[in-house]
Design a protein around this motif. Structure first.
Motif, PDB file in Angstrom:
ATOM      1  N   ALA A  94       0.738  -1.060  -0.057  1.00 26.42           N
ATOM      2  CA  ALA A  94      -0.024  -0.091   0.056  1.00 26.42           C
ATOM      3  C   ALA A  94       0.868   1.504   0.013  1.00 26.42           C
ATOM      4  O   ALA A  94       1.846   1.456   0.750  1.00 26.42           O
ATOM      5  N   GLU A  95       0.313   2.290  -0.726  1.00 29.14           N
ATOM      6  CA  GLU A  95       0.842   3.506  -0.561  1.00 29.14           C
ATOM      7  C   GLU A  95      -0.069   4.543   0.142  1.00 29.14           C
ATOM      8  O   GLU A  95      -1.304   4.466  -0.477  1.00 29.14           O
ATOM      9  N   LEU A  96       0.425   5.183   1.167  1.00 33.66           N
ATOM     10  CA  LEU A  96      -0.354   6.100   1.672  1.00 33.66           C
ATOM     11  C   LEU A  96      -0.058   7.619   1.581  1.00 33.66           C
ATOM     12  O   LEU A  96       0.920   7.895   1.444  1.00 33.66           O
ATOM     13  N   ASP A  97      -1.320   8.546   1.700  1.00 29.64           N
ATOM     14  CA  ASP A  97      -1.122   9.754   1.908  1.00 29.64           C
ATOM     15  C   ASP A  97      -1.513  10.417   3.088  1.00 29.64           C
ATOM     16  O   ASP A  97      -2.730  10.153   3.413  1.00 29.64           O
ATOM     17  N   GLY A  98      -0.563  10.436   4.174  1.00 31.58           N
ATOM     18  CA  GLY A  98      -1.128  10.625   5.341  1.00 31.58           C
ATOM     19  C   GLY A  98      -1.998   9.277   5.846  1.00 31.58           C
ATOM     20  O   GLY A  98      -1.442   8.217   5.821  1.00 31.58           O
ATOM     21  N   ASN A  99      -3.206   9.411   6.141  1.00 27.67           N
ATOM     22  CA  ASN A  99      -3.809   8.208   6.592  1.00 27.67           C
ATOM     23  C   ASN A  99      -4.672   7.359   5.364  1.00 27.67           C
ATOM     24  O   ASN A  99      -5.384   6.219   5.588  1.00 27.67           O
ATOM     25  N   LYS A 100      -4.631   8.166   4.072  1.00 31.67           N
ATOM     26  CA  LYS A 100      -5.371   7.876   3.063  1.00 31.67           C
ATOM     27  C   LYS A 100      -4.551   6.764   1.933  1.00 31.67           C
ATOM     28  O   LYS A 100      -3.593   7.099   1.719  1.00 31.67           O
ATOM     29  N   VAL A 101      -5.348   5.751   1.772  1.00 34.27           N
ATOM     30  CA  VAL A 101      -4.645   4.743   0.821  1.00 34.27           C
ATOM     31  C   VAL A 101      -4.774   5.326  -0.532  1.00 34.27           C
ATOM     32  O   VAL A 101      -5.875   5.547  -1.046  1.00 34.27           O
ATOM     33  N   ILE A 102      -3.873   5.550  -1.184  1.00 29.59           N
ATOM     34  CA  ILE A 102      -3.860   5.798  -2.705  1.00 29.59           C
ATOM     35  C   ILE A 102      -3.455   5.106  -3.771  1.00 29.59           C
ATOM     36  O   ILE A 102      -4.159   5.174  -4.886  1.00 29.59           O
ATOM     37  N   ARG A 103      -2.718   3.889  -3.416  1.00 30.76           N
ATOM     38  CA  ARG A 103      -2.493   2.762  -4.192  1.00 30.76           C
ATOM     39  C   ARG A 103      -2.135   1.627  -3.738  1.00 30.76           C
ATOM     40  O   ARG A 103      -1.495   1.566  -2.688  1.00 30.76           O
ATOM     41  N   LEU A 104      -2.543   0.513  -4.365  1.00 33.30           N
ATOM     42  CA  LEU A 104      -2.315  -0.777  -3.790  1.00 33.30           C
ATOM     43  C   LEU A 104      -1.982  -1.578  -5.087  1.00 33.30           C
ATOM     44  O   LEU A 104      -2.540  -1.404  -6.186  1.00 33.30           O
ATOM     45  N   VAL A 105      -0.765  -2.265  -4.733  1.00 31.65           N
ATOM     46  CA  VAL A 105       0.002  -3.139  -6.015  1.00 31.65           C
ATOM     47  C   VAL A 105       0.284  -4.394  -5.336  1.00 31.65           C
ATOM     48  O   VAL A 105       0.776  -4.640  -4.301  1.00 31.65           O
ATOM     49  N   GLU A 106      -0.071  -5.401  -6.157  1.00 29.06           N
ATOM     50  CA  GLU A 106       0.119  -6.844  -5.739  1.00 29.06           C
ATOM     51  C   GLU A 106       1.429  -7.306  -5.975  1.00 29.06           C
ATOM     52  O   GLU A 106       2.002  -7.043  -7.268  1.00 29.06           O
ATOM     53  N   LYS A 107       2.065  -7.614  -4.947  1.00 27.97           N
ATOM     54  CA  LYS A 107       3.721  -8.165  -5.176  1.00 27.97           C
ATOM     55  C   LYS A 107       4.319  -7.446  -6.470  1.00 27.97           C
ATOM     56  O   LYS A 107       5.006  -7.848  -7.229  1.00 27.97           O
ATOM     57  N   PRO A 108       4.471  -6.081  -6.099  1.00 30.07           N
ATOM     58  CA  PRO A 108       5.482  -5.371  -7.010  1.00 30.07           C
ATOM     59  C   PRO A 108       6.656  -5.383  -6.757  1.00 30.07           C
ATOM     60  O   PRO A 108       7.444  -5.948  -5.699  1.00 30.07           O
ATOM     61  N   GLU A 109       7.489  -5.547  -7.954  1.00 30.84           N
ATOM     62  CA  GLU A 109       9.167  -5.752  -8.256  1.00 30.84           C
ATOM     63  C   GLU A 109       9.607  -4.662  -7.450  1.00 30.84           C
ATOM     64  O   GLU A 109      10.716  -4.880  -6.583  1.00 30.84           O
ATOM     65  N   LYS A 110       9.182  -3.469  -7.468  1.00 39.57           N
ATOM     66  CA  LYS A 110       9.965  -2.298  -6.793  1.00 39.57           C
ATOM     67  C   LYS A 110       8.726  -1.627  -5.708  1.00 39.57           C
ATOM     68  O   LYS A 110       8.026  -0.798  -5.944  1.00 39.57           O
ATOM     69  N   PRO A 111       8.602  -2.154  -4.623  1.00 39.96           N
ATOM     70  CA  PRO A 111       7.619  -1.776  -3.283  1.00 39.96           C
ATOM     71  C   PRO A 111       7.637  -0.274  -3.423  1.00 39.96           C
ATOM     72  O   PRO A 111       8.605   0.370  -3.030  1.00 39.96           O
TER      73      PRO A 111
END
Ligand code: DAU
Length: 354
Positions: free
Chosen positions: A144-161
């Protein structure tokens, strides 16, 4: 609220154990992993549970039955092939109907349970609530990528987390998840990913809340994670001696010994659990070891390991460590000539020799 437990899948990373057994039924501290999920769901006050099952359905159904043992009602939902977590949600729609639900991956263990999380979901009523945990190997999870508390992006098993925040295998949804699982396409690994379905909710402007957990959490899909889960659960063990311990034996620390088991001229250093009807003779059982029912351990040493039911370990000169030994396995010394290792190993077995 309902619950959906995912107990299909193939368990490739735990072969050969999963050639003959469902990965969700491998015991941690002598209790199948799946039972921890049942307990956590029941403790949160949810009693209507759907369980997704695949090829190993007969074994799962035999272990869980109708759920009455937990005060729950269980409905089994057959998935013909492991086509992904979002595919499991898709086929569960007739069971879930319009009700909000918690989805629990059957190979996940979460220390603090889910009671507080379910309460929070019910109070805040987002469309989805996800759990995150800081991990060292985010590339092995949904990230997960968050902006503060907000989830902005989710990627399944990313090569570059994008972060070290992994998606934990416990999710909460309302009925808006169904259009999402129907809209997404299979991923590179050919599965309908729940991670992509949640991203779809975010893209549609729906409310996805996240919560970072602080207690331990384990996905037990791999051997080292299974042993680590066993260690973590055994850390909370309390002493309970129901079997016989002879005068020459010594128990140190927290040790549980089941009824019908005999400890003879042995040392057991806890935390360690021995099931029912075992014989431990002239042996050493070290910390973080779980030995299941009807196991014979004779003139051998073992530590930080899991031994499943009906196995026999006799006269092994060196200490066994960090091992998962299946059901009905025999490990013994053979003094016959010529001196050699003699194996009968299943497909995908792993053996390390000294
Ligand atoms: O453990 C958390 C991770 O679980 C998340 O971080 C990932 O985002 C999520 O995709 C999932 O990843 P895994 O690769 O570990 O999932 P796995 O294939 O091990 O499946 C999880 C459970 O769901 C397991 O008990 C098997 C079951 N399952 C899996 C699939 C693909 C099903 O019942 N049906 C399926 O089609």
């Amino acid at each position: 609220m309902k619950a959906l437990i995912l107990s299909g899948g193939s368990g490739t990373r735990l072969r050969p154990i999963t050639h003959t057994s469902a990965k969700q039924l491998v015991p941690v501290a002598n209790k199948p992993i799946l039972f921890y999920a049942m307990e956590a769901i029941r403790a949160a006050g949810i009693t209507d549970i759907g369980i997704i099952v695949g090829d190993t359905h007969a074994e799962i159904e035999a272990a869980i039955g109708d759920g009455g043992r937990w005060g729950c009602k269980v409905t089994y939902i057959r998935q013909d092939a492991p086509l992904g977590l979002a595919h499991a949600v898709k086929i569960a729609e007739p069971f879930l109907k319009d009700e909000p639900f918690v989805m629990f991956l059957g190979d996940n263990l979460i220390r603090d349970g889910i009671t507080g999380l379910v309460k929070r979901f019910e109070a805040e009523r987002p469309n989805s609530q996800i759990l995150l945990a800081h991990v060292k190997n985010p590339q092995d999870f949904g990230v997960a990528e968050l902006d503060g508390n907000k989830v902005i992006r989710l990627v399944e098993k990313p090569e570059k987390p994008m972060s070290d925040l992994a998606l934990v295998g416990v999710y909460m949804f309302d009925k808006t998840i169904f259009p999402a699982v129907n809209a997404i396409k299979p991923s590179k690994r050919g599965e309908l990913e729940i991670t992509d379905a949640i991203q779809y909710l975010i893209d549609q402007g729906l409310k996805v809340n996240s919560h970072i957990i602080t207690g331990w959490w384990k996905d037990t899909g791999k051997l080292e994670d299974m042993l680590e889960a066993n260690r973590l659960v055994l850390e909370g063990l309390e002493t309970k001696i129901e079997g016989d311990v002879d005068q020459e034996s010594k128990l140190i620390g927290k040790v549980e010994i089941g009824p019908g088991s005999r400890i003879v001229s042995s040392v057991i250093r806890g935390p360690a659990i021995i099931g029912e009807n075992c014989l431990i003779e002239k042996s050493y059982v070290g910390p973080f070891t779980s030995i299941h029912n009807s196991v014979i351990l004779c003139a051998s040493e073992i530590e930080h390991s899991i031994v499943l039911a009906d196995s026999k370990i006799v006269d092994i000169g060196s200490r066994i460590e960090d091992s998962l030994i299946g059901k009905n396995v025999v490990v013994c010394r053979d003094c016959g000539k010529p001196r050699a290792y003699r194996f009968m190993l299943g497909d995908n077995s792993e053996v390390s020799v000294l």
